[in-house]
Design a protein around this motif. Structure first.
Motif, PDB file in Angstrom:
ATOM      1  N   ARG A   1       0.841  -1.215   0.000  1.00 33.99           N
ATOM      2  CA  ARG A   1       0.000   0.000   0.000  1.00 33.99           C
ATOM      3  C   ARG A   1       0.869   1.256   0.000  1.00 33.99           C
ATOM      4  NH1 ARG A   1      -3.032  -2.933   3.719  1.00 33.99           N
ATOM      5  NH2 ARG A   1      -2.083  -1.833   5.491  1.00 33.99           N
ATOM      6  N   GLN A   2       1.851   1.238   0.858  1.00 30.15           N
ATOM      7  CA  GLN A   2       2.712   2.409   1.029  1.00 30.15           C
ATOM      8  C   GLN A   2       3.477   2.756  -0.255  1.00 30.15           C
ATOM      9  OE1 GLN A   2       6.897   2.691   3.043  1.00 30.15           O
ATOM     10  NE2 GLN A   2       5.423   2.293   4.678  1.00 30.15           N
ATOM     11  N   THR A   3       3.912   1.724  -0.988  1.00 27.56           N
ATOM     12  CA  THR A   3       4.758   1.945  -2.168  1.00 27.56           C
ATOM     13  C   THR A   3       3.993   1.830  -3.486  1.00 27.56           C
ATOM     14  OG1 THR A   3       5.375  -0.407  -2.138  1.00 27.56           O
ATOM     15  CG2 THR A   3       6.848   1.135  -0.999  1.00 27.56           C
ATOM     16  N   GLY A   4       2.682   1.529  -3.405  1.00 27.28           N
ATOM     17  CA  GLY A   4       1.865   1.439  -4.617  1.00 27.28           C
ATOM     18  C   GLY A   4       2.203   0.252  -5.498  1.00 27.28           C
ATOM     19  N   GLN A   5       2.604  -0.853  -4.884  1.00 24.76           N
ATOM     20  CA  GLN A   5       2.964  -2.055  -5.647  1.00 24.76           C
ATOM     21  C   GLN A   5       1.747  -2.970  -5.817  1.00 24.76           C
ATOM     22  OE1 GLN A   5       6.477  -2.825  -6.811  1.00 24.76           O
ATOM     23  NE2 GLN A   5       6.111  -0.634  -6.647  1.00 24.76           N
ATOM     24  N   ASP A   6       1.587  -3.520  -7.020  1.00 24.63           N
ATOM     25  CA  ASP A   6       0.471  -4.426  -7.321  1.00 24.63           C
ATOM     26  C   ASP A   6       0.899  -5.858  -7.002  1.00 24.63           C
ATOM     27  OD1 ASP A   6      -1.834  -5.577  -8.211  1.00 24.63           O
ATOM     28  OD2 ASP A   6      -1.419  -5.269 -10.355  1.00 24.63           O
ATOM     29  N   MET A   7       0.628  -6.303  -5.795  1.00 22.84           N
ATOM     30  CA  MET A   7       1.095  -7.621  -5.367  1.00 22.84           C
ATOM     31  C   MET A   7       0.200  -8.179  -4.266  1.00 22.84           C
ATOM     32  SD  MET A   7       4.439  -6.413  -3.107  1.00 22.84           S
ATOM     33  CE  MET A   7       4.542  -7.837  -2.003  1.00 22.84           C
ATOM     34  N   THR A   8       0.184  -9.499  -4.136  1.00 24.79           N
ATOM     35  CA  THR A   8      -0.489 -10.158  -3.013  1.00 24.79           C
ATOM     36  C   THR A   8       0.558 -10.952  -2.242  1.00 24.79           C
ATOM     37  OG1 THR A   8      -0.981 -12.146  -4.292  1.00 24.79           O
ATOM     38  CG2 THR A   8      -2.646 -10.395  -4.302  1.00 24.79           C
ATOM     39  N   TYR A   9       0.234 -11.268  -1.003  1.00 26.91           N
ATOM     40  CA  TYR A   9       1.178 -11.992  -0.144  1.00 26.91           C
ATOM     41  C   TYR A   9       0.365 -12.869   0.793  1.00 26.91           C
ATOM     42  CZ  TYR A   9       5.237 -12.710   2.947  1.00 26.91           C
ATOM     43  OH  TYR A   9       6.263 -13.254   3.679  1.00 26.91           O
ATOM     44  N   GLU A  10       0.632 -14.171   0.765  1.00 27.55           N
ATOM     45  CA  GLU A  10      -0.164 -15.106   1.569  1.00 27.55           C
ATOM     46  C   GLU A  10       0.733 -15.982   2.450  1.00 27.55           C
ATOM     47  OE1 GLU A  10      -1.642 -18.367  -1.360  1.00 27.55           O
ATOM     48  OE2 GLU A  10      -0.749 -16.769  -2.576  1.00 27.55           O
ATOM     49  N   ALA A  11       0.149 -16.596   3.453  1.00 25.35           N
ATOM     50  CA  ALA A  11       0.862 -17.550   4.309  1.00 25.35           C
ATOM     51  C   ALA A  11       0.517 -18.959   3.863  1.00 25.35           C
ATOM     52  CB  ALA A  11       0.473 -17.351   5.767  1.00 25.35           C
ATOM     53  N   ILE A  12       1.533 -19.791   3.647  1.00 26.16           N
ATOM     54  CA  ILE A  12       1.319 -21.160   3.177  1.00 26.16           C
ATOM     55  C   ILE A  12       1.925 -22.146   4.182  1.00 26.16           C
ATOM     56  CG2 ILE A  12       1.858 -22.846   1.368  1.00 26.16           C
ATOM     57  CD1 ILE A  12       1.857 -20.533  -0.647  1.00 26.16           C
ATOM     58  N   LEU A  13       1.082 -23.042   4.675  1.00 32.89           N
ATOM     59  CA  LEU A  13       1.534 -24.096   5.582  1.00 32.89           C
ATOM     60  C   LEU A  13       2.121 -25.228   4.747  1.00 32.89           C
ATOM     61  CD1 LEU A  13       1.528 -25.220   8.569  1.00 32.89           C
ATOM     62  CD2 LEU A  13      -0.593 -26.381   7.933  1.00 32.89           C
ATOM     63  N   ALA A  14       3.428 -25.405   4.809  1.00 32.63           N
ATOM     64  CA  ALA A  14       4.077 -26.482   4.055  1.00 32.63           C
ATOM     65  C   ALA A  14       4.165 -27.727   4.930  1.00 32.63           C
ATOM     66  CB  ALA A  14       5.471 -26.054   3.617  1.00 32.63           C
ATOM     67  N   PRO A  15       3.872 -28.904   4.383  1.00 33.26           N
ATOM     68  CA  PRO A  15       4.047 -30.127   5.180  1.00 33.26           C
ATOM     69  C   PRO A  15       5.516 -30.272   5.579  1.00 33.26           C
ATOM     70  CG  PRO A  15       2.955 -30.594   3.065  1.00 33.26           C
ATOM     71  CD  PRO A  15       3.442 -29.185   3.004  1.00 33.26           C
ATOM     72  N   LEU A  16       5.765 -30.835   6.740  1.00 35.38           N
ATOM     73  CA  LEU A  16       7.144 -30.974   7.215  1.00 35.38           C
ATOM     74  C   LEU A  16       8.007 -31.754   6.227  1.00 35.38           C
ATOM     75  CD1 LEU A  16       6.545 -31.592  11.028  1.00 35.38           C
ATOM     76  CD2 LEU A  16       7.507 -29.549   9.935  1.00 35.38           C
ATOM     77  N   ASP A  17       7.393 -32.693   5.506  1.00 33.92           N
ATOM     78  CA  ASP A  17       8.171 -33.475   4.530  1.00 33.92           C
ATOM     79  C   ASP A  17       7.889 -33.040   3.091  1.00 33.92           C
ATOM     80  OD1 ASP A  17       5.582 -34.314   4.349  1.00 33.92           O
ATOM     81  OD2 ASP A  17       6.000 -36.463   4.470  1.00 33.92           O
ATOM     82  N   GLY A  18       7.303 -31.841   2.938  1.00 33.90           N
ATOM     83  CA  GLY A  18       6.925 -31.417   1.586  1.00 33.90           C
ATOM     84  C   GLY A  18       7.232 -29.971   1.267  1.00 33.90           C
ATOM     85  N   PHE A  19       8.270 -29.415   1.905  1.00 38.63           N
ATOM     86  CA  PHE A  19       8.603 -28.002   1.690  1.00 38.63           C
ATOM     87  C   PHE A  19       8.989 -27.715   0.235  1.00 38.63           C
ATOM     88  CE2 PHE A  19      12.143 -24.889   1.446  1.00 38.63           C
ATOM     89  CZ  PHE A  19      11.401 -23.734   1.669  1.00 38.63           C
ATOM     90  N   ALA A  20       9.933 -28.490  -0.297  1.00 38.60           N
ATOM     91  CA  ALA A  20      10.424 -28.246  -1.661  1.00 38.60           C
ATOM     92  C   ALA A  20       9.289 -28.338  -2.681  1.00 38.60           C
ATOM     93  CB  ALA A  20      11.539 -29.229  -2.009  1.00 38.60           C
ATOM     94  N   ALA A  21       8.412 -29.324  -2.510  1.00 47.36           N
ATOM     95  CA  ALA A  21       7.283 -29.503  -3.435  1.00 47.36           C
ATOM     96  C   ALA A  21       6.312 -28.323  -3.338  1.00 47.36           C
ATOM     97  CB  ALA A  21       6.555 -30.811  -3.125  1.00 47.36           C
ATOM     98  N   SER A  22       6.080 -27.817  -2.133  1.00 45.42           N
ATOM     99  CA  SER A  22       5.178 -26.671  -1.940  1.00 45.42           C
ATOM    100  C   SER A  22       5.728 -25.427  -2.628  1.00 45.42           C
ATOM    101  CB  SER A  22       4.989 -26.380  -0.444  1.00 45.42           C
ATOM    102  OG  SER A  22       4.365 -27.454   0.213  1.00 45.42           O
TER     103      SER A  22
END
Length: 266
Positions: A26-47
């Protein structure tokens, strides 16, 4: 098209990163979204791969995946290389760039927000895991009089002292009984509501006790305060490391002060 970013962790629901980056956008006027993603403990690279394949432009990485992110990156910034951990990924045409903005965030909070001069000061860093390792070089670059790394298992502190050189001293907790200007808690003790076994002699009225943990008053901060020290938590570091990541992704550094203030108020 709106650019997508995310933070990966496990757990992740508590993360303030989406709020922080939304405020930066908002402050810099950038067109972007940002979300939180729960990665499985054994699936980080795949996520991460799935997110990048779906058009993701970059990601932050938090506990417990920073070492895996280091392995995942095709290229590393010099500070990520020396930290041995990655908390920021940028997906580029030529592959994935890995960076570590944690140490820079810590130093920015200490010097810019807390107005502390680190040059010529005695600094004690508690812990020898990824959080401590990422902080060592940025702290050394401030030219302190001494940087001591203390850990329950002394051999791990000795490994870091050997790795970084530049006068870094390794110690166990029991060998510490002289005052420091800055004591940084980078151990996992605060997560468990525990206190590292510290001597009260470390703290004076001139000491700043800094806990990388944020969002609660920790036993470490309480102990330091009871022995006369000034205290600070890691919320400012969180926002400052996010600003460093934002700079890497978007080419501009947002103003962190209003974001820190709004998070404190909330």
């Amino acid at each position: 098209m709106t650019d997508r970013y995310a933070v990966f962790g496990h757990p992740i629901a508590h993360s303030k990163s989406p709020l922080i980056h939304a405020a930066f956008a908002r402050q810099t006027g950038q067109d972007m979204t940002y979300e939180a993603i729960l990665a499985p403990l054994d699936g980080f690279a795949a996520s991460v791969a799935a997110f990048a394949a779906a058009g993701g432009r970059g990601a932050n990485v938090t506990v417990p995946f920073k070492e895996q992110a280091y392995q995942l990156a095709d290229r590393l910034t010099p500070r990520a290389q020396r930290a041995g951990a990655v908390n920021t990924l940028k997906f580029e045409a030529g592959g994935t760039l890995g960076d570590n903005t944690d140490g820079a965030g810590l130093v920015a909070d200490l010097t810019r927000n807390l107005k502390r001069t680190l040059a010529g000061k005695r600094i004690l860093l508690l812990g020898a895991g990824g959080a401590a390792r990422g902080a060592i070089e940025p702290l050394l670059d401030q030219n302190p009089a001494a940087l001591v790394v203390a850990n329950r298992t002394v051999s791990r502190a000795e490994e870091l002292a050997a790795l970084f050189g530049r006068g870094v001293v390794a110690s166990g907790f029991d060998g510490l009984d002289t005052p420091f200007d800055l004591v940084v808690n980078a151990t996992a003790a605060s997560l468990a509501g525990e206190l590292p076994p510290l001597s009260p002699a470390l703290f004076t009225a001139d000491t700043l006790a800094y806990d990388m943990m944020y969002g609660r008053d920790t036993p470490f901060l309480d102990f330091a305060r009871r022995h006369g020290a000034a205290t600070a938590d890691g919320l400012g570091m969180l926002v400052e490391q996010a600003a460093e990541a934002f700079l890497l992704w978007r080419g501009m550094r947002p103003d962190t002060a209003p974001v820190i203030a709004s998070l404190r108020a909330a």
